[in-house]
Design an enzyme around this catalytic site. Structure first.
Site, short mmCIF file in Angstrom:
data_model
loop_
_atom_site.label_atom_id
_atom_site.label_comp_id
_atom_site.label_asym_id
_atom_site.label_seq_id
_atom_site.Cartn_x
_atom_site.Cartn_y
_atom_site.Cartn_z
N GLY A 12 -6.18 -15.44 8.11
CA GLY A 12 -5.11 -16.01 7.30
C GLY A 12 -3.81 -16.09 8.09
O GLY A 12 -3.04 -17.04 7.96
N ASN A 13 -3.59 -15.10 8.96
CA ASN A 13 -2.35 -15.06 9.75
C ASN A 13 -2.28 -16.16 10.79
O ASN A 13 -1.20 -16.47 11.30
CB ASN A 13 -2.21 -13.71 10.45
N LYS A 130 -9.32 -5.66 -2.81
CA LYS A 130 -8.80 -6.64 -1.85
C LYS A 130 -7.37 -7.04 -2.22
O LYS A 130 -7.13 -7.61 -3.28
CB LYS A 130 -9.72 -7.88 -1.86
N LYS A 215 -13.62 -13.71 3.92
CA LYS A 215 -14.09 -14.85 4.70
C LYS A 215 -14.99 -14.44 5.86
O LYS A 215 -15.81 -15.24 6.32
CB LYS A 215 -12.92 -15.69 5.22
N LYS A 277 -15.20 -7.68 9.46
CA LYS A 277 -15.47 -8.43 10.70
C LYS A 277 -16.64 -7.79 11.45
O LYS A 277 -17.53 -8.46 11.96
CB LYS A 277 -14.24 -8.45 11.61
P1 ADP Z 1 -7.62 -11.60 9.07
O1 ADP Z 1 -6.70 -12.44 8.27
O2 ADP Z 1 -7.74 -12.08 10.47
O3 ADP Z 1 -8.95 -11.36 8.42
P2 ADP Z 1 -7.14 -8.77 8.58
O4 ADP Z 1 -5.80 -8.22 8.28
O5 ADP Z 1 -8.13 -8.82 7.46
O6 ADP Z 1 -6.87 -10.20 9.22
O7 ADP Z 1 -7.82 -7.95 9.77
C1 ADP Z 1 -7.16 -7.81 11.02
C2 ADP Z 1 -6.37 -6.51 11.06
O8 ADP Z 1 -7.25 -5.39 11.11
C3 ADP Z 1 -5.49 -6.31 12.26
O9 ADP Z 1 -4.25 -6.94 12.12
C4 ADP Z 1 -5.35 -4.78 12.32
O10 ADP Z 1 -4.12 -4.39 11.77
C5 ADP Z 1 -6.46 -4.27 11.44
N1 ADP Z 1 -7.32 -3.25 12.01
C6 ADP Z 1 -7.82 -2.22 11.31
N2 ADP Z 1 -8.60 -1.44 12.06
C7 ADP Z 1 -8.61 -1.97 13.29
C8 ADP Z 1 -9.26 -1.60 14.51
N3 ADP Z 1 -10.06 -0.54 14.58
N4 ADP Z 1 -9.04 -2.37 15.59
C9 ADP Z 1 -8.24 -3.45 15.52
N5 ADP Z 1 -7.61 -3.85 14.39
C10 ADP Z 1 -7.78 -3.13 13.27
MG MG Z 2 -9.34 -10.27 6.65
#
Ligand code: ADP
Ligand code: MG
Length: 314
Positions: A12-13, A130, A215, A277
């Protein structure tokens, strides 16, 4: 059918950054950055399916609904999700067409407004977790909880957000349309925001539900559906890390499915952000995928080539 296939999941970012206000200009500029990366991948001979998050956008749509509720009837979350797929799909479609043409790749681009099947008895419906929409102060959050019946949670250091259930996707209603377009050589944009979650009632009648699908899980389904070689998940960190945000943080360049499972079980990848992810990557690899990569948008094409990001392999 193109040589290799990749499903690219945009965070989303990638489309609307937290500190931005969300104007159409900002979002198109961000979409253009993403499109350039994706066009480079397509130009390298990959067939591409794009999926994307919609958190910030659906949050804004919900807020608009809220502000206008005395004048116009607010739309339920499923309709807001569809609206966001249309909006982001349009921006991506237009900018992908432009950058593909510039990169000398001649192929059609199409967005498929996607409904994602979820199970009505998914345990997620019992525990909303969520976060969606904007951040609120403690006082605003209490008011919304009382007046709207929203479930609110505190995000450390940032405020309060509404939370909704996030059930697992079990199928895509438009899968046939997606596969046919992809097989015919189109760049397909599908299942934005994880797709609009729907449950099938008696006689197969579909009904939208007040939930969001992550997603990343839908991206794994899409990748399985088109028989992708690669699943590329683009987010706002360069690599997955151990002890993320804590002392002793350590970036991971490569890990096996077994290692990923171990770290997941040890709580290294929280649900709602990195967890989905990693689980998507594991699911994809175990269903026959070749490579799963988690990387930042800026490093998309080098990550796909194994020179950036975190690579997860069988
Ligand atoms: P997206 O919109 O890409 O799905 P999310 O916020 O759902 O973004 O997931 C990405 C975020 O996950 C990163 O910005 C980070 O802050 C967080 N995160 C949590 N745990 C970890 C980890 N172990 N390694 C890297 N990032 C992490
Ligand atoms: Mg996400």
């Amino acid at each position: 059918m193109p040589g290799k296939a990749v499903v690219i999941a945009l965070g989303g970012n990638a489309i609307l950054q937290h500190r931005e206000t969300g104007t159409a200009e900002e979002q198109s500029a961000n979409v253009r950055r993403a499109s350039r990366q994706i066009a480079a991948i397509a130009a390298g001979g990959y067939g591409v399916v794009i999926t994307h998050g919609n958190g910030p956008q659906v949050g804004d749509i919900l807020l608009k609904n809220e502000i206008a509720k005395d004048i116009l009837p607010p739309m339920p979350l499923d309709v807001c999700g569809a609206e966001s797929q249309g909006m982001i799909g349009y921006l991506l479609q237009q900018s992908m067409q432009e950058v593909l043409l510039a990169a000398g790749v001649d192929c059609p681009v199409a967005t498929v407004l996607t409904q994602t099947l979820v199970e009505g008895n998914d345990p997620a419906f019992g525990r909303p977790e969520k976060p969606i929409g904007p951040y609120y102060t403690a006082m605003q959050a209490r008011k919304l909880q009382e007046e709207q019946g929203w479930r609110m949670v505190q995000i450390p250091g940032q405020g309060y957000r509404r939370v909704v259930p996030s059930p697992r996707p079990i199928g895509l209603v438009e899968e046939e349309a997606i596969v046919r377009l992809f097989s015919a050589g189109a760049v397909v944009i599908a299942a934005g925001g994880g797709g609009v979650p729907v449950v099938a009632g008696p006689g197969g009648i579909l009904r939208g539900v007040e939930a969001v699908v992550d997603k990343d899980y839908t991206a794994a389904l899409l990748a399985q559906l088109v028989g992708a070689d690669d699943l590329l998940i683009l987010t706002d960190v360069e690599r997955v890390a151990l002890n993320y945000g804590r002392p002793g943080q350590q970036e991971i360049h490569e890990m096996t499915v077994a290692e990923a499972r171990e770290h997941l079980a040890a709580g290294q990848f929280p649900p709602g952000s990195m967890g989905p992810k990693i689980e998507a990557a594991i699911g994809f690899l175990e269903s026959g995928g070749e490579r799963a990569t988690i990387a930042s948008l800026e490093q998309a094409s080098s990550a796909l080539a194994g020179q950036a990001g975190t690579r997860i392999c069988r």
